[in-house]
Design an enzyme around this catalytic site. Sequence first.
Site, PDB file in Angstrom:
ATOM      1  CD  GLU A  45      -7.083   7.107  -9.751  1.00 20.95           C
ATOM      2  OE1 GLU A  45      -6.675   6.998  -8.574  1.00 20.95           O
ATOM      3  OE2 GLU A  45      -6.346   6.893 -10.735  1.00 20.95           O
ATOM      4  CG  HIS A  75      -4.279  -2.562 -17.327  1.00 24.30           C
ATOM      5  ND1 HIS A  75      -3.702  -3.167 -16.241  1.00 24.30           N
ATOM      6  CD2 HIS A  75      -3.900  -1.259 -17.266  1.00 24.30           C
ATOM      7  CE1 HIS A  75      -2.998  -2.284 -15.568  1.00 24.30           C
ATOM      8  NE2 HIS A  75      -3.100  -1.117 -16.163  1.00 24.30           N
TER       9      HIS A  75
HETATM   10  C1  LIG Z   1      -5.248   3.569  -9.620  1.00 21.77           C
HETATM   11  C2  LIG Z   1      -4.611   3.748 -10.956  1.00 21.77           C
HETATM   12  N1  LIG Z   1      -4.743   4.931 -11.623  1.00 21.77           N
HETATM   13  C3  LIG Z   1      -4.169   5.124 -12.813  1.00 21.77           C
HETATM   14  C4  LIG Z   1      -3.426   4.130 -13.405  1.00 21.77           C
HETATM   15  C5  LIG Z   1      -2.787   4.363 -14.792  1.00 21.77           C
HETATM   16  N2  LIG Z   1      -1.310   4.479 -14.646  1.00 21.77           N
HETATM   17  C6  LIG Z   1      -0.499   3.412 -14.787  1.00 21.77           C
HETATM   18  S1  LIG Z   1       1.115   3.804 -14.484  1.00 21.77           S
HETATM   19  C7  LIG Z   1       0.709   5.423 -14.193  1.00 21.77           C
HETATM   20  C8  LIG Z   1       1.780   6.412 -13.843  1.00 21.77           C
HETATM   21  C9  LIG Z   1       2.533   5.965 -12.633  1.00 21.77           C
HETATM   22  O1  LIG Z   1       3.535   6.914 -12.371  1.00 21.77           O
HETATM   23  P1  LIG Z   1       4.626   6.566 -11.283  1.00 21.77           P
HETATM   24  O2  LIG Z   1       3.939   6.115 -10.028  1.00 21.77           O
HETATM   25  O3  LIG Z   1       5.536   7.731 -11.176  1.00 21.77           O
HETATM   26  O4  LIG Z   1       5.382   5.284 -11.844  1.00 21.77           O
HETATM   27  P2  LIG Z   1       6.264   5.223 -13.178  1.00 21.77           P
HETATM   28  O5  LIG Z   1       5.346   4.855 -14.315  1.00 21.77           O
HETATM   29  O6  LIG Z   1       6.904   6.558 -13.369  1.00 21.77           O
HETATM   30  O7  LIG Z   1       7.258   4.131 -12.913  1.00 21.77           O
HETATM   31  C10 LIG Z   1      -0.667   5.633 -14.298  1.00 21.77           C
HETATM   32  C11 LIG Z   1      -1.348   6.937 -14.091  1.00 21.77           C
HETATM   33  C12 LIG Z   1      -3.311   2.896 -12.712  1.00 21.77           C
HETATM   34  N3  LIG Z   1      -2.629   1.869 -13.244  1.00 21.77           N
HETATM   35  N4  LIG Z   1      -3.890   2.749 -11.505  1.00 21.77           N
END
Ligand SMILES: Cc1ncc(C[n+]2csc(CCOP(=O)(O)OP(=O)(O)O)c2C)c(N)n1
Lengths: 338, 338, 341, 341
Positions: free
Chosen positions: C67, C136
């Site tokens: 971000e 959230h």
């Molecule tokens: C700081 C922040 N930005 C965006 C999000 C929204 N978000 C939740 S899970 C996710 C994807 C995470 O991907 P990864 O780290 O590969 O974990 P996975 O879901 O694949 O287990 C996002 C963008 C968040 N929770 N926190």
Amino acid sequence: MENISKIDLLWIYRKMKTSRYFEEKMEKVYLEGKQPVFNIGAGPVPGEMHLSNGQEPAAASMIVHLTKNDTVTATHRPHHQAIAKGVDLKKMIAEIYGKKTGLGKGKGGHMHLFDPNVKFSCGGIVGAGIPHAVGAALANKKRGKNWVAVAFIGEGATNTGAFHESLNLAALWNLPFIVVIEDNKWGISVAKKNATSVTSNAVRAKAYGIKGYSVKDNDPIEMYKVSKEAVERARKGEGPSIIEIETYRYLGHFQGDPELYRNKEEVPKLKEKDPIERLRKEMLKENEATAEDFKKMDAEIYQEVDKAYEFAVNSEYPQPKDALEDVFCESLTNAIKT
Amino acid sequence: MENISKIDLLWIYRKMKTSRYFEEKMEKVYLEGKQPVFNIGAGPVPGEMHLSNGQEPAAASMIVHLTKNDTVTATHRPHHQAIAKGVDLKKMIAEIYGKKTGLGKGKGGHMHLFDPNVKFSCGGIVGAGIPHAVGAALANKKRGKNWVAVAFIGEGATNTGAFHESLNLAALWNLPFIVVIEDNKWGISVAKKNATSVTSNAVRAKAYGIKGYSVKDNDPIEMYKVSKEAVERARKGEGPSIIEIETYRYLGHFQGDPELYRNKEEVPKLKEKDPIERLRKEMLKENEATAEDFKKMDAEIYQEVDKAYEFAVNSEYPQPKDALEDVFCESLTNAIKT
Amino acid sequence: MKATKEKTKKLTGSKAMIQALEQEMNRDDSIFIMGEDVGKYGGIFGSTTGLFDKFGGERVMDTPISETGFIGAAVGAAAEGFRPIVELMFVDFHGVVMDQIYNHIAKIHYMSGGAVKLPIVLMTAVGGGYSDAAQHSQTLYASFGHLPGLKVVAPTFPHDIKGMLISAIRDDNPIIFMFHKTLQGLGWMDQIDASLGEVPENAYTVTLNKAKVVRKGKDITIVGTQMMTVEALKAAEELAKKGIEAEVIDLRSIKPIDKETILQSVSKTHHLLVVDEDYLSYGITAEISAIVASEGFDDLNAPIGRLAIPDVPIPYSRVMEKFVIPDSKSIIDSVLKLITV
Amino acid sequence: MKATKEKTKKLTGSKAMIQALEQEMNRDDSIFIMGEDVGKYGGIFGSTTGLFDKFGGERVMDTPISETGFIGAAVGAAAEGFRPIVELMFVDFHGVVMDQIYNHIAKIHYMSGGAVKLPIVLMTAVGGGYSDAAQHSQTLYASFGHLPGLKVVAPTFPHDIKGMLISAIRDDNPIIFMFHKTLQGLGWMDQIDASLGEVPENAYTVTLNKAKVVRKGKDITIVGTQMMTVEALKAAEELAKKGIEAEVIDLRSIKPIDKETILQSVSKTHHLLVVDEDYLSYGITAEISAIVASEGFDDLNAPIGRLAIPDVPIPYSRVMEKFVIPDSKSIIDSVLKLITV
Ligand SMILES: Cc1ncc(C[n+]2csc(CCOP(=O)(O)OP(=O)(O)O)c2C)c(N)n1
Ligand SMILES: Cc1ncc(C[n+]2csc(CCOP(=O)(O)OP(=O)(O)O)c2C)c(N)n1
Ligand SMILES: [Mg+2]
Ligand SMILES: [Mg+2]
């Protein structure tokens, strides 16, 4: 499977299988009250639901090397690590059901599971749990204990500032810290190649002068060996490690994800290589266990998980006013402004 | 000094010398009104003052390769880059004096110098300028221009999340972006070895799959060559680079810094290797310029800088109520609540 | 131009946003969208659906979870003449990037004495009510409203969503554009009437800094924002049956606040209740109460009522979440307390 | 225990902080300090001077410029039973780490149903008035006060600084401890009397959530915080000469706000002016005005006065900075407006 004790192999199988059965059941109950029309806020388990089917090796084959004195921090997708770490299954499901008997008395929910008895925590902000594990590792070093702290994250989290700041601190202070990166190829809908400038996060260890490992193709045995080395090094004061494991995300990012961003063949292909089945076959082949043993073990697992779900289902909901408790150590009730 | 044009050498010398003279004068005027008792808020130039004496090569030997279409972002220690980038010297000093004629009409101050005409900006939050340069590089790529964006930071800033997120983005999107790390050994009182887990930040390029360069011992010539390659590669679409240069911080972190954290010999030793003197001697030796030329050049420089200071000193202060202007494109004056 | 009464269509909040973005992107190719899952996915809360296919990956860019990186990059791109629209999925996540927002995006125009313009729109989804728990479900309206240099808007109805998003995109100042999840009219969330409305097909603008009287009444003024406006309208219907005519104001602009509209209403009703889906302390109920207590004091016949999330994190379990988020029932109770004071 | 009248010494705010830290660190070795330049440098604003030499680098740890890293690490260390005290130099910098603060430090105790305790003290310097410009002069009181799960204190005088810091360290909840640069009594800043005061030598506690009447008066209540309390006291002296007796309240606790003390005073003076060095909108003037307008309405004889930084970034140039930060003169003007209303 040379030089892996049968006990460890059975433990890993049991934890992976428990997690898988737990998630498959959660997948079903999550849909209760959400049909025919899906409504994320409806049913006994409302809100977002991130399941880990297919990602079990990362958790089980690392945590087999840990004790309850070692710390684990996890993410929005925390069930497989929680189960491997020994989080109270009844209280965990009760929390996911929003019951008073839950780990957080129903205040946390599935993304916010805290069990201090086994030093497990998780959270819904990507990357945020990494420094928490660094802090636990710092505490261990200050106390002169050989306890380690492991942060589990997804590959998408490696591009957060929190990842960089935490790794630099852990390396700088030579802490007993390990980050396990579960590379399931996706951060919601964004493919790793569209988010991460390098193909392997293991190389990022060079940026901190620490050790980096990669585990290919979701292999529980390889993950076991790599984790063993990293944990032993951490306990001996030889510093932090990055472990990245290629893993599989069988389901959508969360339940209800239309998954229009990935092609329909991806998951079936992955399932042909299911890590739990692979381990089972290996163990049968190597006579580490018989079909009977597995049958018995599976039955135990189903029963344990089913019982825990029952406990949750039969537990009481909190009182509405309970929402005002636990903001601070002392009650807020009388301080409320309206 | 093989294959460096005389013009470039003279340009580098002129910019370094201008910056040095500018800073030495600033060091003096900053103390006006702050004696006998130092009071940070007193005098014609109040507030924090971060000077760059000794760090000139990083700025001049990189920016000699840039045009006014290329973007530079800097930090709380921005004068040497601003001068090399061609920021309006009169308006810059006027800003530092808090005058209406300043770059920001007196609203920004020494840490907040913005000159869109030469695409220069800086700021007081460590690491924050890095993504700004990434954004400029993105804009250049979108426009199909071969313009580059260079973020200047200190070695302490390499441990911010902003550094990591920005470098990953720049590499991922293959942007014409360069980060120049001025390693002056110190982040205020914290030595590099107590802040950064690796000795050279050039290795951190591996974490992004980009090119990393290090320049030893504050060498303007080496910095020139390395920067030339990095800028050319960026213009050709060959992606971002990290350049770290060992440089010298002659003064305290800010004026008034007691500097109890570093030993008294450090600075005198560094000054023996002063980069401006080194370049001057080299050029004389190689007959790139005569003592006369330097004398003439220096005189011009002193006069230009002195004139700019005069302009600032003789400029008007803003009106108190001007504080209410420029919050938004349209005036806020009538919207103020009190 | 104001909304023209010509050709309109019934759209959801989500479709209204998409239409605004599409029409503006067609008009001005210096506009591009950046954010997590804004591409093929189309935005987690349906803010950009279909735009990736229409405009391609150059103008609708998925980003890493960085971000500070990509919102910081919006500053550099905007300073170079682009008009970035950046989405950060949930307002809750802004804690990782508040520095770029309040120290840079909000202040650079000022610190540069007006020399640098940053036409940036930051879009983000707010609100709870579907058991998404403490990280959230927030709105954080006031966390943005407190900081100088930002215009912060939170429209409720599809017509305003489209018109104010177009105004935000055309504004040369940085704008925080908050859209409420429940008002997007998404198929997988609660379905409510308020998330559907007539929207002119052509592009039009709705002023960013004006509140709107959405129901006339003489007995009490109720000020709400997004879902609290919807709940206030529901409450007003019930109150009418009890003979109490509530005037309902949809705040729409968190910063600046449209004092005039509020003060004028209170000068008629002499009673005020402010309802907020954000936290109580230092929130919308605080700012509006203060404005009226200092500038409309003589018009008040009774204490001002404040209804907001008591100062607690938002709990997961449905029974507790319902208890902390104001609704038509708690609004009615508060009104009855105030009127019978 | 309350402050004992026994052995005291005249100390500056800075020395009072250092004494509190030293005495508590001697008492409890689970306490350690982390932050940028807290070691040999002793804290940019003199909060830890000498502690590095006394306790060593294990307990007074300099950190890299990685706020999310080390403040996040405080969470993990606190959960393991340590009591971290973390300094982040200027409050202005918290934008890079607000997520750890409001989504984790503030909410983990709640989300865990009380199972996890985080005894963390976050110390930070606030305030302007010395031309440090828009990114180094803020107080951001309300940015922290708005978020549930944090106790936010901002003591003014050395006696309270020591006593409240000790209370904060002994509290099992996370505390934001804000100290004002000008009240530290540093040799290189403005010298003001208020930065010196009698401080008991032994350790003692001052309650965290109570405001304090620092001057009695019958005509108007002026609520201030830190430098605004100092300016209010100055103003009160002048007003007295005009025959107006102002009661001055030092807020001390930003969250929670001590309503009782304020309401009680207003019930006596029937007039209220709130003065704040933070931004106007959604700030302290908003919250306190709202509390009184809803809970002390009948005691008010006149509109509530609000004096704060108009909603603009803090300008660098002295003449403009002085114009936006309230002082005794603007306080007097506001009081005269309110009293002659
Ligand atoms: C700081 C922040 N930005 C965006 C999000 C929204 N978000 C939740 S899970 C996710 C994807 C995470 O991907 P990864 O780290 O590969 O974990 P996975 O879901 O694949 O287990 C996002 C963008 C968040 N929770 N926190
Ligand atoms: C996010 C943030 N944290 C802390 C600070 C305080 N600070 C200002 S300059 C500085 C040291 C920077 O060191 P370095 O990056 O090496 O630059 P140098 O001062 O050596 O030029 C610090 C810690 C800040 N301005 N911003
Ligand atoms: Mg992933
Ligand atoms: Mg440095």
